[in-house]
Design a protein around this motif. Structure first.
Motif: not given
Length: 183
Positions: A1-30
């Motif tokens: 998979m492309r890096g952008s797909t990984h990035l936005f998939s992780g961000l989408a999943a975390a944001s749908l679960l109500g993650t706060d802004l610092p958490g979104l940064g951690m989802a992106a890192l993960g």
């Protein structure tokens, strides 16, 4: 998979679960971290742009960071330094694309006191997506057998559609942060 797909998939999943802004940064890192062992990955290009001598350069960067840790004793420098030294020896889609890699990365995040759940979401999404490619991943590393369900070609139409869909979901879900960012 492309890096952008990984990035936005992780961000989408975390944001749908109500993650706060610092958490979104951690989802992106993960979501990006498993590909740090590939010199042309999105995360590698951003962290070590133009690192001299490829893997050797990463090892030297890691040693320099460990030297900074020795002087300051900041736990983050120790974690990053060890990671970069290890990257000088690790093949792509090896330990970083396994459950063992996920656990080791999670332990580092936990030791640093950073948000763990969103990091695990991003990392887990990355592994699941790469499991769907023909290359597969060594999920049970150190056992080298690659597990795969070859449904998606990296860079293909499904990969791009998934990335675009995840980006739209993330942007819609992240809209709630706009008032927070404007204040």
């Amino acid at each position: 998979m492309r890096g952008s797909t990984h990035l936005f998939s992780g961000l989408a999943a975390a944001s749908l679960l109500g993650t706060d802004l610092p958490g979104l940064g951690m989802a992106a890192l993960g979501a990006l971290l498993p590909d740090i062992d590939h010199p042309d990955s999105l995360i590698s290009r951003e962290i070590t742009p133009g690192a001299p001598l490829g893997r050797i350069g990463r090892g030297l960067i890691g040693l320099a960071i460990l030297g900074a840790w020795y002087q300051t004793r900041l736990p983050l420098l120790l974690t990053v330094g060890i990671t970069f030294v290890a990257l000088a020896f690790l093949p792509h889609r090896g330990i970083t694309h396994s459950l063992l890699g996920l656990v080791l990365a999670w332990l580092a995040v936990k030791a640093l006191g950073w948000p763990q759940a969103p990091f695990l979401i991003g990392y887990g999404i990355h592994l699941a997506e790469d499991l769907l490619t023909p290359s597969g991943i060594p999920l049970l590393y150190p056992w080298q057998e690659r597990m795969r369900v070859p449904l998606i070609q990296t860079g293909g139409i499904i990969d791009r559609a998934l990335g675009l869909t995840a980006m739209v979901i993330f942007l819609i879900a992240a809209w709630r942060y706009v008032p927070v960012l404007l204040h």
